[in-house]
Design an enzyme around this catalytic site. Structure first.
Site, short mmCIF file in Angstrom:
data_model
loop_
_atom_site.label_atom_id
_atom_site.label_comp_id
_atom_site.label_asym_id
_atom_site.label_seq_id
_atom_site.Cartn_x
_atom_site.Cartn_y
_atom_site.Cartn_z
N TRP A 99 0.85 -1.18 0.00
CA TRP A 99 0.00 0.00 0.00
C TRP A 99 0.89 1.24 0.00
O TRP A 99 1.91 1.27 0.67
CB TRP A 99 -0.92 0.02 1.22
CG TRP A 99 -2.20 -0.71 0.99
CD1 TRP A 99 -2.46 -2.01 1.30
CD2 TRP A 99 -3.39 -0.20 0.39
NE1 TRP A 99 -3.74 -2.34 0.94
CE2 TRP A 99 -4.33 -1.23 0.38
CE3 TRP A 99 -3.73 1.04 -0.13
CZ2 TRP A 99 -5.61 -1.08 -0.14
CZ3 TRP A 99 -5.01 1.21 -0.64
CH2 TRP A 99 -5.93 0.16 -0.65
N ALA A 110 -0.39 -3.17 5.70
CA ALA A 110 0.23 -3.01 7.02
C ALA A 110 -0.21 -4.09 8.00
O ALA A 110 0.58 -4.54 8.83
CB ALA A 110 -0.07 -1.63 7.57
N ILE A 153 -1.75 6.16 5.73
CA ILE A 153 -2.09 7.58 5.65
C ILE A 153 -3.52 7.79 6.14
O ILE A 153 -4.43 7.05 5.76
CB ILE A 153 -1.90 8.11 4.21
CG1 ILE A 153 -0.42 7.96 3.81
CG2 ILE A 153 -2.36 9.56 4.10
CD1 ILE A 153 -0.10 8.33 2.38
N HIS A 205 -10.43 3.70 10.80
CA HIS A 205 -9.60 2.57 10.35
C HIS A 205 -8.11 2.87 10.55
O HIS A 205 -7.34 2.00 10.96
CB HIS A 205 -9.92 2.28 8.88
CG HIS A 205 -9.16 1.12 8.31
ND1 HIS A 205 -9.43 -0.18 8.65
CD2 HIS A 205 -8.13 1.07 7.43
CE1 HIS A 205 -8.61 -1.00 8.00
NE2 HIS A 205 -7.80 -0.25 7.26
N ARG A 253 9.44 11.75 4.83
CA ARG A 253 10.08 10.82 5.76
C ARG A 253 10.66 9.58 5.06
O ARG A 253 11.32 8.77 5.70
CB ARG A 253 9.07 10.38 6.82
CG ARG A 253 8.75 11.49 7.80
CD ARG A 253 7.43 11.29 8.52
NE ARG A 253 7.19 12.34 9.49
CZ ARG A 253 6.79 13.57 9.20
NH1 ARG A 253 6.58 13.93 7.94
NH2 ARG A 253 6.59 14.47 10.16
#
Length: 159
Positions: free
Chosen positions: A28, A59, A83, A89, A128
């Site tokens: 994802w 994840a 994100i 969720h 990041r």
């Protein structure tokens, strides 16, 4: 910028020779996770570790594969990118993954570098991921953390 106060620990090139490290990376937000994995792999190989990349769908699949990897690798790096959306969720996924990875590391005594980004926006994730415009390099940081912890545990066992 959240990188203020970052750790200063580094890994000497070649110092992780003989160490086997798995990178478990979700697909994802692949533009982000591919960069995280590339940066982590580069950091691991520069340190001299034997690095294997294991892709997973999302994840929530990371913890179970990380747990299995702890059976055959000296350290594991978990990479993903979650994100914030418009539903709860996000919170459930982030909490489950973080808890799962921490529990696995403690129970197995195998280092797990957590490079799963939990960001409010795509732009925060890009910043990041360690690419050319990024201010932080969370993939490499997770690899360094995993290798350093493996080396620390090994030295403690020798004492």
């Amino acid at each position: 910028m959240s990188g203020e106060g970052s750790p200063t620990i580094t890994i000497e090139p070649g110092s992780a020779h003989g160490l086997r490290v798995a990178i478990v990376v979700s697909e994802w937000n692949r533009d982000i996770t591919d960069e995280l994995a590339s940066q982590a792999q580069q950091a691991g190989e520069t340190a001299g570790a034997e690095v294997t990349v294991i892709p997973v769908v999302g994840a929530l699949e990371i913890p179970v594969v990380v747990k299995k990897a702890t059976q055959t690798y000296d350290a594991v790096v978990a990479l993903g990118c979650v994100i914030q959306g418009g539903t709860p969720h996000f919170d459930h996924v982030c909490n489950a993954v973080t808890y799962g990875l921490t529990k696995i590391a403690v129970e197995t005594e195998t280092p797990v570098g957590n490079g799963v980004l939990t960001c409010n926006t795509h732009e925060q994730a890009v910043d990041r991921a360690g690419g050319p415009t990024a201010h932080e390099n969370k993939g490499a940081e997770a690899m360094i953390a995993a290798i350093h912890t493996a080396q620390t545990l090994k030295s403690m066992a020798a004492d």
